[in-house]
Every structure is written in C-alpha cells, then in structure tokens.
Design an enzyme around this catalytic site. Structure first.
Site, short mmCIF file in Angstrom:
data_model
loop_
_atom_site.label_atom_id
_atom_site.label_comp_id
_atom_site.label_asym_id
_atom_site.label_seq_id
_atom_site.Cartn_x
_atom_site.Cartn_y
_atom_site.Cartn_z
CG ASP A 220 61.68 84.57 76.54
OD1 ASP A 220 61.85 83.37 76.86
OD2 ASP A 220 61.27 85.44 77.34
CG HIS A 254 41.15 83.49 59.85
ND1 HIS A 254 40.34 82.72 60.66
CD2 HIS A 254 40.32 84.09 58.96
CE1 HIS A 254 39.09 82.84 60.28
NE2 HIS A 254 39.04 83.67 59.25
CB ALA A 367 27.05 78.22 60.39
CB SER A 425 36.07 84.78 59.23
OG SER A 425 36.23 83.43 58.89
#
Length: 654
Positions: A220, A254, A367, A425
C-alpha cells in the site's frame, strides 16, 4: 555472473558440452554449470575454483538478506556453503579441467553438470487422450514441449480468465456438484481424500517453504505489505532468487495456488476451505519467473535459504522432463541427502508428460532423485491422472506417493483470487502440507524419519506402485504422539506401521508411536513383548478388518479388554522368509477404532534396479487374524488371513 539462457538453448557453452557428451543429447541447459563438492570438502572446492581463475562469491548462511546472482558483481562462481554446491560460468578449458578433476576420488569436486532450466508443472492441456505419438523420444523433443506449452497456456489462460473473474465464479462452476463423491460445500476434495479434515494437527510451529513463482501480495501507499486476503494474520516470510527481481510477489499465480493447498485456510471468507497445514509458518521463495521458468541456481539458492531458515519441508512443483533410461541428477540427490541430514524433506512433482493410456513418461527431475519424495497426481475418482508420470526409470526415478492433482481449488493471484488447476504441481503441496502435520506430531523426527513417516502412512490404492508408489497420502490422526525409537521402514519399503496410540508386540521389530499420556509401558514375561496399557478405560467402538478388495465386516466388541493377534513373519528384501521370525503381532489396549489394512506389494528385485535401495524387511500375514474380547484364551472373532500383501496397522481416533 552471466545471466542464464532460459530458452534452454544453452548459450555459448552448449556446443562444448554437446561435443563432450557421447550421446549428444542437450536440451534445457542455460550455458552455465553446477558443481557439487564432496561432503566436508567445500573449502577445498572453493580453493580449487580460485586456482582455476574463477572469481568466487560465497553465500553467508547467517545473513538474513538474500544476495541474488545479479548482485554478486563480477563473480563467475557462486558457492552455497550450506549445501556444498556452486554455480559457475567458465570457458571450455576450465570446464574440461574441472570435469576431469571430478574423476579423481581425492579431488574436492564430486560432479559437474550443465545447469538446467526447470519449469512449473501445471497441466494446461485439455484432459483428453490424444493419439499415441510414434516413438517415445518424440514426446520429449524441445520443440514439441515449447510449442505445446505456449499454445495451451494461451488457450487455458484465456478460458479461465472468462470463466473465473472472481471467487464467486470459481465456486459457481461446481455449486451443488460433487467430485467423485466428495461434497465440496465445506472443504475441497483433496482435504477429504487425504484425511486432513480429521487430523488434530494444523502444522503449528512448523516452517514450510514453497519454492515457486512467489506469493500474491500488494504494497500500500504506506509501504505495508498486504497479502492475499485469505492469509490475513499469517506469519509469512518471502524472498526472491530470480535474477533482477527484487520482490517475491507472484506474477503468475502458480505459487500462490501451491501455497494455498499446503498452508492455506480451512475457513476462508467464502467456502470451501482448501489448506492442509493451516497454522504452519509460510516461507515463499520465488525461484520461477512470470513464465514459470527457473535456473538451477535460483532453485538451489532457495533450498539453501529454506534450510538456513529452519524449514522442515521444501515443496517444489517444478521440474524438467526426462527421457526413458535417464539417470537422476547427482547434484540434486546430494542436495536432498544433505537437506535430510539437516532435518529438511524435499518434496517434488513427478511431472505431467504422460498421455495415458497410450504413453507413460518417466518421473521428471529433480523428483526422480532417490532422496526426494516424488508425487504423482490422482483425480476425484482416485484414479491416476492421465498426465501423471510413472516410475519407469530404474536408476532412481520411482514414484513415492500420490495426492489429489485434478480439479484442485486453491488461492490464486488476484483477480480472480481463487482458481481450479490440475497437475502434479497441485498434488505436491498436498503432500507438503501433510508432511508439516507429521512434523508437528513428531518434532524430534530426523529428516529421514519424517520422510518415511509421510510415505509409509499412505493409503493403499488398487493401482500399481509404478504410478502411485505407496498410495494416497494420508494425514496423521493421532491426538498426541511421540516417536519411539525402533526399526523404521526404509524409503519405498512397506511394513507394519502405527499412526496413532496403539500397542504392538512381535519383538519390537517396528517403529511405534504412542500417546504416553494414555499408555504406560508394562514389561512382559521373558520372551514376550512389552505391553503398553491403556489408562483411560476407553471402549473400542468399532473393529474393522479390511482386505485389499475393500471388504470391511464390522463388529462392536463386547468388552473394553481387547487384543488382536495377527500371525505374520519377517521377509527379507528378496521376499524370502527369515528363519525363526514366526511371531504374532499382538495389539493390546483400548483405542477407539482399529483398522487392519492389507497393502499389495510385489516382492523381488525391480527390473534393472538395485534391490537394497528400494525395499527393507517387511512382515507378511501368514495365518488367521484372531480377536480376543476379554481375558479368555479362545478368540471370540477369527478372520481368515486377507489375500496377499503386507499387513499395515492404522488406528483412527474418532
């Protein structure tokens, strides 16, 4: 340091590397290299780099301020001392000398690899099977992936922009509708399928790092950061590791979606709730740019930051496609092992390159590393998602666990505030959130123990281990548990496990979790296991013996003095009976509810694999299941041994 080439074309050094590579395959490379030093040899590695003419910048683990790669001046090597790895830019002769040095076991360099580009693993292709492509290699061509990604990204983004301009429209899409039998009026189907809704844990006191595109927030006029409204009052720490980007503000959505699933709210302003570890401390690391791309250096820096900040879990919904027959990247394997040593578990998406049933692609990197938890995606019908990759590469590359990854509602960059997405994901943060619950329940667990607790608690699914590993991720259900030392199953292994207060006999051959406020140890006679006696006089409300086909005859025991005996034996990693191991598993006490579940498991050596990496000792049911109600010597209930598989014990407090 020279910027990475995020197109994946590899810059000027790609030609050099391709010439040095016997098969000539090069894609997704940035033109720089990553170096991993042998354990304990980081300083020697730094000295070697300097002797080779590199200008070295060493990250400071005690400095809370992140120094990005564009802030290191003319340095040509960035060393991450916590992990013992470095990113370098060098000429062909320098790279060649370092590569040759790595072949010497006495050299501080363990390995040197081309730096790669990783991408978010959001599935943007329509959910329909396309005709099979001739030749597996075509599925992985760079032109195919880039062209498909760009076209589908544009199509899907336009589609969702029209349908979901605000939270109300996202809810309206499924108002009054169920997903695979799950009613989402209060909580998403992912929270229900993983039993997170029944867990007494919330991730309180646990730090979770999500390395992605960042977190949605605004600043802000007074300079105050205003996070996404669903995260008001939450403790959130952010950092950007993307070159030239000073803020971790999510310019894609994402990352905010992944953070929402792992650590979002249960009671947002507009239902359903969607977060698993809703009281965890959030560490949002921006390692991917606005297009969802990131260099290894950014990701490695993010992992180091997370470890130095004390995060128990690192969630990474990113990766790069692998070819059939590829081996895992030793760089990320070493990083994952060193993270485990520091008490941190890395959880990553298995990838979305499959076109089932026509073609199953191998697990993406990183992974596919043995020490990283690889997460597959399932749909609301608990079937494998058609895009989810499988464990087809035998040198590492297995799927460890599965989680909801289709039609997943979570927070998103404003507007539209919330969105439904799909992909591994989306599955990965479910497991990350569950890991946070286990970390809260087991604060003294090591990194390896925490990883094994998460994997071994999975619910068996009637799907192959190639596709879903141990099964569907499940949240811990104990009201108060303490990790008791014992022989825990290894990565990928199965065996008898306890996720709630319970007493287990059989010689104490398994790790056991007890609520010591409810149970006290009572030594057995010589040759007999120690009993843990329930002090609360709780009545067993329901006993269920569940076989692998889902049969579940119910029986309410007539007394509060109950024990269950499962006749089983120990089997070694090759599936052979261990002599003199025929001792029954006895469950004493009065937990509120008991399930005995049989999991499918194929003994034997995986094709082409190293057997002792995957499986450890397991117990197999070899006789009837006897239930004793009261002190009598004769069973009051006798069930035949369920057909095939391993007996796992879960206790559900209801």
């Amino acid at each position: 340091m020279r910027p990475p080439d995020l197109t994946g074309n590899g810059g000027s050094t790609a030609t050099v590397e391709a010439a040095a590579n016997s098969n000539g395959k090069q894609s997704n490379v940035t033109g720089r290299h990553t170096v991993v030093f042998r354990k304990g040899a980081t300083q020697e590695g730094i000295n070697l780099l300097r002797s080779e003419g590199f200008k070295v910048f060493v990250s400071n683990s005690s400095d809370p301020n992140v120094v990005r790669e564009d802030e290191v001046g003319d340095a040509t090597a960035i060393v991450h001392a916590t992990l013992g790895v470095a990113t370098i830019e060098g000429g062909a002769e320098q790279i060649s000398r370092l590569t040759n040095a790595a072949s010497d076991s006495g050299n501080p360099i363990l390995a040197i690899k081309p730096e790669k580009v990783r991408r978010m693993l959001l599935q943007t292709k329509p959910m329909q099977t396309r005709p099979p492509v001739s030749g597996a290699a075509e599925m992985f061509s760079l032109d195919y992936l880039k062209g498909s990604r760009d076209a589908y990204d544009k199509l899907i983004e336009t589609f969702f922009a029209k349908l979901e301009t605000n939270r109300g429209s996202a809810i309206a899409e499924t108002a009054g509708e169920t997903l695979g039998g799950f009613d989402e009026s209060q909580l998403t189907w992912g929270l229900q399928a993983t039993n997170a809704v029944d867990s007494p844990f919330s991730g309180r006191g646990v730090k979770v790092a999500v390395l992605d595109t960042g977190m949605d927030f605004d600043v802000d006029a007074n300079g105050t950061v205003q996070f996404h409204s669903d995260f008001a009052g939450r403790k959130i720490t952010t950092a950007s590791f993307v070159r030239g980007v000073t803020s971790a503000k999510d310019d894609h959505g994402h990352g905010t979606h992944c953070i929402g699933t792992s650590c979002g709210p249960r009671r947002p302003g507009i239902l359903p709730g969607y977060g698993i570890a809703f009281n965890a401390e959030i560490y949002a690391g921006k390692v991917l740019d606005s297009e969802g791309r990131g260099a290894d250096e950014w990701i490695i820096h993010g992992i180091e930051w997370a470890i130095n900040q004390g995060c128990r879990i690192v969630s990474m919904s990113l990766g790069a496609a692998k070819q059939p027959g590829d081996i895992f990247n030793i760089l990320y394997e070493e990083i994952a092992q060193r993270a485990l040593d520091a008490g941190t578990v890395i959880i990553a998406a298995a990838g979305n390159d499959s076109v089932r049933p026509s073609f199953v692609a191998p697990v993406s990197g990183p992974a596919d590393c043995p020490s990283i938890v690889a997460v597959a995606a399932i749909d609301p019908n608990l079937a494998i998602a058609e895009f989810s990759n499988g464990g087809i590469n035998t040198s590492g590359g297995e799927v460890n666990i599965a989680a909801p990854g289709v039609n997943v509602l979570s927070s998103f960059r404003r507007p539209p505030d919330h969105k439904r997405l799909q992909g591994t994901s989306m599955a990965t943060p479910h497991v990350a959130g569950i890991a946070a619950l286990f970390a809260e329940a087991n604060p003294s667990a090591t990194g390896t123990e925490l990883r094994d607790l998460v994997i071994n608690a999975a619910r068996s699914l009637p799907l192959g281990t190639r596709d879903v590993g141990q099964g569907l991720a499940q949240a811990p259900l104990a009201t108060s548990i303490e990790l008791i030392p014992g022989r825990l199953t290894k990565r990928g292994g199965v065996g008898i496990e306890q996720t709630s207060p319970i007493t287990v006999g059989g010689g104490g051959s398994v790790g056991v979790a007890f609520d010591l406020g409810h149970y006290i140890p009572q030594a057995g006679s010589p040759g007999q296991p120690t009993k843990f006696v329930n002090q609360m006089a709780e009545r067993i409300e329901k006993l269920r013996i569940i076989d692998k086909y889902g049969a579940a005859p119910d029986r309410t025991p007539s007394t509060t003095d109950c024990r269950i005996v499962v006749h089983c034996q120990d089997f070694d990693s090759m599936g052979q009976v261990i002599p003199n191991s025929d001792s029954p598993l006895t469950i004493y006490g009065n937990p509120l509810s008991i399930e005995l579940k049989v999991q499918d498991f194929s003994y034997g050596k995986p094709p082409g694999g190293n057997n002792n990496i995957y499986y450890s000792l397991s117990r197999k049911i070899t006789g009837d299941i006897d239930v004793y109600e009261g002190p009598g010597a004769t069973p009051t209930i006798k069930y035949p041994a369920p057909t095939g598989g391993i007996c796992t014990v879960d206790v559900l407090n209801r």
